[in-house]
Write an enzyme that holds these catalytic residues in place. Sequence first.
Site, PDB file in Angstrom:
ATOM      1  N   LYS A  84     -33.504  16.578   0.660  1.00  0.00           N
ATOM      2  CA  LYS A  84     -32.584  15.826  -0.194  1.00  0.00           C
ATOM      3  C   LYS A  84     -32.406  14.420   0.369  1.00  0.00           C
ATOM      4  CE  LYS A  84     -28.165  16.673  -2.499  1.00  0.00           C
ATOM      5  NZ  LYS A  84     -26.876  17.361  -2.366  1.00  0.00           N
TER       6      LYS A  84
HETATM    7  C1  E4P Z   1     -24.833  17.597  -5.314  1.00  0.00           C
HETATM    8  O1  E4P Z   1     -25.920  17.706  -4.847  1.00  0.00           O
HETATM    9  C2  E4P Z   1     -23.633  17.233  -4.551  1.00  0.00           C
HETATM   10  O2  E4P Z   1     -23.615  18.010  -3.390  1.00  0.00           O
HETATM   11  C3  E4P Z   1     -22.336  17.497  -5.283  1.00  0.00           C
HETATM   12  O3  E4P Z   1     -22.554  17.990  -6.570  1.00  0.00           O
HETATM   13  C4  E4P Z   1     -21.333  16.409  -5.177  1.00  0.00           C
HETATM   14  O4  E4P Z   1     -20.190  16.763  -5.904  1.00  0.00           O
HETATM   15  P1  E4P Z   1     -18.799  15.967  -5.768  1.00  0.00           P
HETATM   16  O5  E4P Z   1     -18.947  14.668  -6.458  1.00  0.00           O
HETATM   17  O6  E4P Z   1     -17.796  16.854  -6.442  1.00  0.00           O
HETATM   18  O7  E4P Z   1     -18.548  15.814  -4.297  1.00  0.00           O
END
Ligand code: E4P
Length: 215
Positions: A84
């Site tokens: 990622k």
């Molecule tokens: C996705 O890959 C992220 O980990 C996540 O969805 C972020 O979500 P948030 O904006 O609620 O922190």
Amino acid sequence: MKIFLDTAVYKEIKDRYETGLVAGITTNPTLVRKSGVDYFDFIRTLSQDFTFESISAEVNGNTADEMLENAQQYIAIGPEVTIKLPLTKERLIACKILSEQHVKTNVTLCFSASQAVMTALAGATYVSPFVGRLNDNSFSGVELIRAIGGLYATQRVETKVLAASLRDVHHVSRCLMYGADVVTLPTAVFDKMYNHVLTDAGLAIFEKDFKEING
Ligand code: E4P
């Protein structure tokens, strides 16, 4: 159409894995910090204990080379481990190299269609537009999903749209309607996907009638 879970809590994953409805996991440094786990051990344990098509592990570094080096330990775990990378020029360079090596990638923190174009050209497996964080800033997150979904369909892009930062059930179905291939959900949202007040009311009536039928 796939559901991933967005969590770094092992028990949350184990409890929902048993449903057979979860296809993958996304994590990020914030989730890992909050859960207190060791990031590498956590990803390795998930790979050992479950069968997922994708487990996202976020890597960091100042240059593409550093990110590629930091990715190696995760790549060695297994083919489902997905590197990622937040959406920057250096990280897209790393993404392109990983894609050419057939390593799965998830380009995250996407907030515009133009960023999604660059992500697709870098050969990413997934792009993660953040719906909730756009909504927090008075832009429509689901409209971004619609734009990227339409653009990728027109251009026959293979990168999958992974709608992220989802905080309520309503936005989940909208994203899937507008072209998301995958939605990643906090477990609280996943659990609410089953529910409807009319299902509860209807079931209460059916259960009462069952009792009468059966004396
Ligand atoms: C996705 O890959 C992220 O980990 C996540 O969805 C972020 O979500 P948030 O904006 O609620 O922190």
